[in-house]
Design a protein around this motif. Structure first.
Motif, PDB file in Angstrom:
ATOM      1  N   MET A 114      25.897  35.983  13.110  1.00  0.00           N
ATOM      2  CA  MET A 114      24.710  35.553  12.394  1.00  0.00           C
ATOM      3  C   MET A 114      23.773  36.741  12.290  1.00  0.00           C
ATOM      4  SD  MET A 114      22.289  32.259  13.219  1.00  0.00           S
ATOM      5  CE  MET A 114      23.396  31.051  12.492  1.00  0.00           C
ATOM      6  N   ILE A 115      23.338  37.044  11.066  1.00  0.00           N
ATOM      7  CA  ILE A 115      22.404  38.144  10.827  1.00  0.00           C
ATOM      8  C   ILE A 115      21.101  37.516  10.357  1.00  0.00           C
ATOM      9  CG2 ILE A 115      21.942  40.279   9.583  1.00  0.00           C
ATOM     10  CD1 ILE A 115      25.018  40.500   9.130  1.00  0.00           C
ATOM     11  N   GLY A 116      20.073  37.655  11.184  1.00  0.00           N
ATOM     12  CA  GLY A 116      18.817  37.005  10.867  1.00  0.00           C
ATOM     13  C   GLY A 116      17.619  37.781  11.369  1.00  0.00           C
ATOM     14  N   HIS A 117      16.619  37.052  11.776  1.00  0.00           N
ATOM     15  CA  HIS A 117      15.289  37.604  12.028  1.00  0.00           C
ATOM     16  C   HIS A 117      14.754  37.174  13.389  1.00  0.00           C
ATOM     17  CE1 HIS A 117      15.260  38.304   7.645  1.00  0.00           C
ATOM     18  NE2 HIS A 117      15.889  37.153   7.603  1.00  0.00           N
ATOM     19  N   ALA A 118      13.705  37.871  13.820  1.00  0.00           N
ATOM     20  CA  ALA A 118      12.957  37.465  15.003  1.00  0.00           C
ATOM     21  C   ALA A 118      11.820  36.561  14.523  1.00  0.00           C
ATOM     22  CB  ALA A 118      12.403  38.687  15.733  1.00  0.00           C
ATOM     23  N   PRO A 119      11.474  35.566  15.288  1.00  0.00           N
ATOM     24  CA  PRO A 119      11.924  35.294  16.649  1.00  0.00           C
ATOM     25  C   PRO A 119      13.169  34.408  16.746  1.00  0.00           C
ATOM     26  CG  PRO A 119      10.127  33.814  16.134  1.00  0.00           C
ATOM     27  CD  PRO A 119      10.317  34.703  14.915  1.00  0.00           C
ATOM     28  N   GLY A 120      13.696  33.941  15.622  1.00  0.00           N
ATOM     29  CA  GLY A 120      14.811  32.996  15.647  1.00  0.00           C
ATOM     30  C   GLY A 120      16.044  33.485  16.384  1.00  0.00           C
ATOM     31  N   ILE A 121      16.505  34.706  16.070  1.00  0.00           N
ATOM     32  CA  ILE A 121      17.730  35.229  16.701  1.00  0.00           C
ATOM     33  C   ILE A 121      17.537  35.412  18.211  1.00  0.00           C
ATOM     34  CG2 ILE A 121      19.254  37.249  16.825  1.00  0.00           C
ATOM     35  CD1 ILE A 121      20.011  35.419  14.503  1.00  0.00           C
ATOM     36  N   PRO A 122      16.500  36.115  18.671  1.00  0.00           N
ATOM     37  CA  PRO A 122      16.324  36.232  20.125  1.00  0.00           C
ATOM     38  C   PRO A 122      16.157  34.873  20.820  1.00  0.00           C
ATOM     39  CG  PRO A 122      14.901  37.789  18.993  1.00  0.00           C
ATOM     40  CD  PRO A 122      15.512  36.909  17.946  1.00  0.00           C
ATOM     41  N   ASP A 123      15.439  33.960  20.191  1.00  0.00           N
ATOM     42  CA  ASP A 123      15.242  32.638  20.779  1.00  0.00           C
ATOM     43  C   ASP A 123      16.556  31.861  20.864  1.00  0.00           C
ATOM     44  OD1 ASP A 123      12.561  33.237  21.028  1.00  0.00           O
ATOM     45  OD2 ASP A 123      11.911  31.911  19.394  1.00  0.00           O
ATOM     46  N   LEU A 124      17.446  32.066  19.896  1.00  0.00           N
ATOM     47  CA  LEU A 124      18.736  31.388  19.924  1.00  0.00           C
ATOM     48  C   LEU A 124      19.582  31.861  21.101  1.00  0.00           C
ATOM     49  CD1 LEU A 124      20.680  29.368  18.663  1.00  0.00           C
ATOM     50  CD2 LEU A 124      21.474  31.203  17.136  1.00  0.00           C
ATOM     51  N   VAL A 125      19.515  33.145  21.421  1.00  0.00           N
ATOM     52  CA  VAL A 125      20.227  33.642  22.605  1.00  0.00           C
ATOM     53  C   VAL A 125      19.721  32.900  23.838  1.00  0.00           C
ATOM     54  CG1 VAL A 125      20.716  35.651  24.065  1.00  0.00           C
ATOM     55  CG2 VAL A 125      20.612  35.928  21.579  1.00  0.00           C
ATOM     56  N   GLU A 126      18.408  32.808  23.980  1.00  0.00           N
ATOM     57  CA  GLU A 126      17.791  32.081  25.107  1.00  0.00           C
ATOM     58  C   GLU A 126      18.242  30.631  25.158  1.00  0.00           C
ATOM     59  OE1 GLU A 126      15.488  32.569  27.610  1.00  0.00           O
ATOM     60  OE2 GLU A 126      15.225  34.691  27.230  1.00  0.00           O
ATOM     61  N   LYS A 127      18.334  30.015  24.004  1.00  0.00           N
ATOM     62  CA  LYS A 127      18.702  28.604  23.936  1.00  0.00           C
ATOM     63  C   LYS A 127      20.164  28.395  24.325  1.00  0.00           C
ATOM     64  CE  LYS A 127      18.053  24.709  20.829  1.00  0.00           C
ATOM     65  NZ  LYS A 127      16.705  24.271  21.144  1.00  0.00           N
ATOM     66  N   LEU A 128      21.043  29.296  23.894  1.00  0.00           N
ATOM     67  CA  LEU A 128      22.483  29.109  24.096  1.00  0.00           C
ATOM     68  C   LEU A 128      22.986  29.522  25.473  1.00  0.00           C
ATOM     69  CD1 LEU A 128      23.932  30.245  20.653  1.00  0.00           C
ATOM     70  CD2 LEU A 128      23.794  27.916  21.565  1.00  0.00           C
ATOM     71  N   ALA A 129      22.418  30.563  26.049  1.00  0.00           N
ATOM     72  CA  ALA A 129      22.993  31.143  27.271  1.00  0.00           C
ATOM     73  C   ALA A 129      22.077  30.957  28.478  1.00  0.00           C
ATOM     74  CB  ALA A 129      23.276  32.626  27.052  1.00  0.00           C
ATOM     75  N   PRO A 130      22.609  30.404  29.560  1.00  0.00           N
ATOM     76  CA  PRO A 130      21.812  30.325  30.790  1.00  0.00           C
ATOM     77  C   PRO A 130      21.610  31.713  31.386  1.00  0.00           C
ATOM     78  CG  PRO A 130      24.043  29.536  31.184  1.00  0.00           C
ATOM     79  CD  PRO A 130      23.939  29.843  29.723  1.00  0.00           C
ATOM     80  N   ARG A 131      20.594  31.865  32.180  1.00  0.00           N
ATOM     81  CA  ARG A 131      20.240  33.172  32.751  1.00  0.00           C
ATOM     82  C   ARG A 131      20.951  33.467  34.069  1.00  0.00           C
ATOM     83  NH1 ARG A 131      15.870  36.327  31.352  1.00  0.00           N
ATOM     84  NH2 ARG A 131      15.066  35.770  29.324  1.00  0.00           N
ATOM     85  N   ASP A 132      22.090  32.893  34.295  1.00  0.00           N
ATOM     86  CA  ASP A 132      22.823  33.207  35.519  1.00  0.00           C
ATOM     87  C   ASP A 132      23.737  34.406  35.265  1.00  0.00           C
ATOM     88  OD1 ASP A 132      24.251  31.637  33.772  1.00  0.00           O
ATOM     89  OD2 ASP A 132      25.195  30.410  35.297  1.00  0.00           O
TER      90      ASP A 132
END
Length: 181
Positions: A114-132
């Motif tokens: 997916m090629i997109g924009h901030a803040p959507g792309i960075p926020d999607l990483v946060e949404k999809l992946a846990p921080r462990d």
């Protein structure tokens, strides 16, 4: 010739923020092209994808000029994809809207980008992946998810089942092109 792959295991999601755009032009935001640095960085994105053998079967790309030009530059430097869908919904989309679009990916697709924009792309990483785990990667993304920032996630399952915290952060890179002397 592409490899035949098993269904619903070992999927890859590549989330790319477009390369640096030009400012100070008398054009609408959607129409802003890449800057000189953005053009170099777009090539670096393509070199990175080729070097790491990341070949998406499907790309969801914003119709904004800078996003389209990022992919065009990446292709010029060796990146490849089976199909590119340019979609108006990626421009100014928030994470949950981007997630809905990823869920529409056909199940035969193993690697989606997916090629997109901030803040959507960075926020999607946060949404999809846990921080462990992967603390160093998360620290780098927390410091900044700049233009040409690229997060690579792993996911096991059907695209339609993709949910919050269901993926794993595998890598984060910021490909940069070198200025000509």
């Amino acid at each position: 010739m592409r490899r035949v792959r098993c269904m619903a295991v070992n999927r890859t999601i590549v989330l790319l923020r477009h390369a640096k755009s030009a400012w100070g032009l008398d054009v609408e935001d959607h129409e802003r092209p890449l800057s000189k640095r953005g053009k170099r960085d777009g090539l670096a994105v393509g070199e990175h994808l080729a070097r790491h053998r990341i070949e998406p079967e499907l790309i969801w790309c914003s119709r904004a000029v800078r996003a389209r030009q990022t992919w065009e530059r990446a292709v010029k430097a060796g990146a490849d994809a089976d199909r590119v869908n340019y979609d108006d919904h990626l421009y100014e989309a928030v994470a949950h809207e981007l997630l809905k679009l990823l869920r529409k990916t056909p199940d035969e697709v193993r690697t989606v980008m997916m090629i997109g924009h901030a803040p959507g792309i960075p926020d999607l990483v946060e949404k999809l992946a846990p921080r462990d785990g992967k603390t160093e990667l998360w620290n780098r993304m927390d410091t900044k998810f700049p233009t040409s920032g690229m997060a690579v996630l792993g996911y096991d399952g059907h695209w339609s089942d993709l949910r919050k915290q269901s993926a794993t952060l595998l890598d984060f890179a910021v490909p940069r092109g070198k200025p000509k002397k």
